[in-house]
Design a protein around this motif. Structure first.
Motif, PDB file in Angstrom:
ATOM      1  N   ILE A  84       0.864  -1.371   0.213  1.00  0.00           N
ATOM      2  CA  ILE A  84      -0.019  -0.114   0.127  1.00  0.00           C
ATOM      3  C   ILE A  84       0.510   1.254  -0.102  1.00  0.00           C
ATOM      4  N   LYS A  85       1.009   2.149  -1.526  1.00  0.00           N
ATOM      5  CA  LYS A  85       2.060   2.912  -1.554  1.00  0.00           C
ATOM      6  C   LYS A  85       1.262   4.351  -1.364  1.00  0.00           C
ATOM      7  N   GLN A  86       0.043   4.158  -1.195  1.00  0.00           N
ATOM      8  CA  GLN A  86      -0.601   5.967  -1.190  1.00  0.00           C
ATOM      9  C   GLN A  86      -1.841   5.321  -0.177  1.00  0.00           C
ATOM     10  N   ALA A  87      -2.601   6.210  -0.062  1.00  0.00           N
ATOM     11  CA  ALA A  87      -3.987   6.721   0.723  1.00  0.00           C
ATOM     12  C   ALA A  87      -5.162   6.186  -0.554  1.00  0.00           C
ATOM     13  N   PHE A  88      -6.683   5.249  -0.063  1.00  0.00           N
ATOM     14  CA  PHE A  88      -6.997   5.024  -1.156  1.00  0.00           C
ATOM     15  C   PHE A  88      -8.570   4.725   0.432  1.00  0.00           C
ATOM     16  N   GLU A  89     -10.078   4.917  -0.223  1.00  0.00           N
ATOM     17  CA  GLU A  89     -10.860   5.674   0.719  1.00  0.00           C
ATOM     18  C   GLU A  89     -11.389   3.652   0.579  1.00  0.00           C
ATOM     19  N   TYR A  90     -12.403   3.254   1.770  1.00  0.00           N
ATOM     20  CA  TYR A  90     -12.985   1.857   1.415  1.00  0.00           C
ATOM     21  C   TYR A  90     -14.111   2.195   2.750  1.00  0.00           C
ATOM     22  N   THR A  91     -15.929   1.811   1.769  1.00  0.00           N
ATOM     23  CA  THR A  91     -16.322   1.554   2.811  1.00  0.00           C
ATOM     24  C   THR A  91     -16.466   0.563   2.659  1.00  0.00           C
ATOM     25  N   LEU A  92     -17.588   0.441   3.765  1.00  0.00           N
ATOM     26  CA  LEU A  92     -18.300  -0.903   4.845  1.00  0.00           C
ATOM     27  C   LEU A  92     -19.891  -0.451   4.786  1.00  0.00           C
ATOM     28  N   PRO A  93     -20.778  -0.523   3.721  1.00  0.00           N
ATOM     29  CA  PRO A  93     -21.947  -0.277   3.559  1.00  0.00           C
ATOM     30  C   PRO A  93     -22.474  -1.668   5.068  1.00  0.00           C
ATOM     31  N   ALA A  94     -24.175  -1.224   5.049  1.00  0.00           N
ATOM     32  CA  ALA A  94     -24.202  -1.710   5.945  1.00  0.00           C
ATOM     33  C   ALA A  94     -23.869  -3.542   6.278  1.00  0.00           C
ATOM     34  N   ASN A  95     -23.899  -3.755   7.248  1.00  0.00           N
ATOM     35  CA  ASN A  95     -23.943  -5.582   7.518  1.00  0.00           C
ATOM     36  C   ASN A  95     -22.876  -6.212   6.773  1.00  0.00           C
ATOM     37  N   THR A  96     -21.981  -5.069   7.110  1.00  0.00           N
ATOM     38  CA  THR A  96     -20.408  -5.553   7.091  1.00  0.00           C
ATOM     39  C   THR A  96     -19.339  -6.215   8.151  1.00  0.00           C
ATOM     40  N   GLU A  97     -18.736  -6.978   8.046  1.00  0.00           N
ATOM     41  CA  GLU A  97     -17.393  -7.653   8.609  1.00  0.00           C
ATOM     42  C   GLU A  97     -16.113  -7.427   8.006  1.00  0.00           C
ATOM     43  N   PHE A 120       2.910  14.568   0.959  1.00  0.00           N
ATOM     44  CA  PHE A 120       1.602  14.754   1.245  1.00  0.00           C
ATOM     45  C   PHE A 120       0.656  14.669   1.149  1.00  0.00           C
ATOM     46  N   LYS A 121       0.747  15.114  -0.651  1.00  0.00           N
ATOM     47  CA  LYS A 121      -0.130  15.349  -1.665  1.00  0.00           C
ATOM     48  C   LYS A 121       0.599  13.579  -2.172  1.00  0.00           C
ATOM     49  N   HIS A 122       1.649  13.288  -1.989  1.00  0.00           N
ATOM     50  CA  HIS A 122       2.006  12.129  -3.162  1.00  0.00           C
ATOM     51  C   HIS A 122       0.996  10.994  -2.081  1.00  0.00           C
ATOM     52  N   TYR A 123       1.200  10.759  -0.951  1.00  0.00           N
ATOM     53  CA  TYR A 123       1.557   9.571  -0.395  1.00  0.00           C
ATOM     54  C   TYR A 123      -0.323   9.904  -0.083  1.00  0.00           C
ATOM     55  N   ILE A 124      -0.831  11.010   0.409  1.00  0.00           N
ATOM     56  CA  ILE A 124      -2.767  11.106   0.360  1.00  0.00           C
ATOM     57  C   ILE A 124      -3.306  11.091   0.123  1.00  0.00           C
ATOM     58  N   ASN A 125      -3.016  12.945  -1.034  1.00  0.00           N
ATOM     59  CA  ASN A 125      -3.311  13.635  -1.879  1.00  0.00           C
ATOM     60  C   ASN A 125      -4.647  14.454  -0.581  1.00  0.00           C
ATOM     61  N   LEU A 126      -4.190  14.686   0.334  1.00  0.00           N
ATOM     62  CA  LEU A 126      -3.778  16.036   1.247  1.00  0.00           C
ATOM     63  C   LEU A 126      -2.764  17.255   1.538  1.00  0.00           C
ATOM     64  N   SER A 127      -2.886  18.527   1.957  1.00  0.00           N
ATOM     65  CA  SER A 127      -2.342  18.654   2.036  1.00  0.00           C
ATOM     66  C   SER A 127      -2.149  18.589   4.243  1.00  0.00           C
ATOM     67  N   PRO A 128      -0.886  18.632   4.352  1.00  0.00           N
ATOM     68  CA  PRO A 128       0.016  18.610   5.801  1.00  0.00           C
ATOM     69  C   PRO A 128      -1.621  19.008   6.504  1.00  0.00           C
ATOM     70  N   THR A 129      -2.337  20.790   6.049  1.00  0.00           N
ATOM     71  CA  THR A 129      -3.174  21.099   7.071  1.00  0.00           C
ATOM     72  C   THR A 129      -4.195  20.607   6.969  1.00  0.00           C
ATOM     73  N   GLN A 130      -4.773  20.632   5.729  1.00  0.00           N
ATOM     74  CA  GLN A 130      -5.799  19.263   5.474  1.00  0.00           C
ATOM     75  C   GLN A 130      -6.154  17.492   6.457  1.00  0.00           C
ATOM     76  N   TYR A 131      -4.867  16.893   6.182  1.00  0.00           N
ATOM     77  CA  TYR A 131      -4.823  16.200   7.293  1.00  0.00           C
ATOM     78  C   TYR A 131      -5.339  16.323   8.859  1.00  0.00           C
ATOM     79  N   LEU A 132      -4.268  17.471   8.958  1.00  0.00           N
ATOM     80  CA  LEU A 132      -4.596  17.255  10.497  1.00  0.00           C
ATOM     81  C   LEU A 132      -6.186  17.642  10.525  1.00  0.00           C
TER      82      LEU A 132
END
Length: 273
Positions: A78-91, A250-262
């Protein structure tokens, strides 16, 4: 345990003695809240194995690619951030491999060459499918973790000597490639190839990631003790040339600035916490 929403639970499971070279930890999350919950996973430079029980969770890369987890999914490193979604009734139960551990267990697949891998990719000899099936019959998370640990035991003694040497010096303030190349009377080029083969990324990539991770820890620590972040201090302590280089990472790894990450820490899963 963390309970951010009613019906949403997640926690980290530490390892018993004897498995420190194979995994960093296991992670469990379930969503019984009745609505989908989306999180962002920070890069960890680890390969992860996601087991899904119940409704199908899904991942979305920064390029918008969506991947559903049908029983299980191998991802990484895992070299960069990504979003994941847990629908209802997920484990989900996530196995976090350490250093070259993924290659030790699944080396014939090839680190990062054929990932992600889902059930449809392993029609013949689907050992992960069989493992998922056994886990799906268990209701207790710790029982599942113990079963995975037992599954991995035959591979504990099967470690490449050079990979072990590289792993032992990667956190030290010296050039791991040059040091291990000298120990084995090999060229630095050959050692770079060995590093990429066993870990799935170069030593240079890892050094950059460690610098970013140090910045994340420093920001979190400073934010917990003061209302104002001293960005110049962060830059100096973490080895950045200037603030623009910090922002670039920060932009490279998580596509956010340090302030946005905060500002969005609560929505981000940190692999070191």
């Amino acid at each position: 345990m963390i309970e951010e929403n009613l019906g949403y639970h997640n926690f980290r499971i530490e390892l018993p003695n004897g498995f420190e070279e194979v995994f960093t930890h296991f992670y469990f999350a379930e969503n019984r809240s009745g609505e989908a919950i989306t999180k962002t996973l920070l890069p960890s430079y680890q390969t992860i194995l996601v087991f899904s029980f119940g409704e199908k969770p899904y991942l979305v890369s920064k390029h918008g690619t969506r991947l559903e987890v049908n029983k299980y999914l191998l991802l990484g490193p895992i070299k960069q951030a990504f979003e994941y979604t847990l629908p209802a009734n997920t484990e989900i139960l996530i196995v976090n491999f350490k250093d070259d551990a993924f290659y030790r267990i699944f080396g014939k697949v090839g680190v990062s060459e054929h990932l992600p891998i889902g059930p449809e990719d392993l029609v013949h000899g689907d050992y992960l499918g069989m493992l998922w099936y056994e886990l799906s019959k268990m209701e207790d998370t710790h029982t599942r973790v113990n079963y995975v640990l037992k599954f991995s035991e035959p591979y504990l003694t099967n470690r490449n000597k050079i990979a072990a040497q590289l792993a032992s010096v990667r956190e030290q303030p010296l050039n791991p490639i040059k040091s291990v190349a000298y120990q084995n009377n090999q060229s630095e080029r050959n050692m770079q190839l060995q590093h990429k083969k066993h870990f799935g990324y170069s030593a240079k990539e890892h050094i950059r990631y460690l610098r970013f991770l140090k910045a994340v820890v420093s920001i979190q620590s400073m934010a917990s003790s003061t209302s104002k972040i001293d960005w110049l201090q962060i830059v100096a302590d973490c080895g950045y040339y200037d603030q623009s280089q910090l922002i670039k990472d920060f932009k490279h790894y998580i596509n956010l600035s340090p302030t946005q990450y905060l500002n969005f820490q609560q929505e981000i899963c940190n692999p070191i916490s």
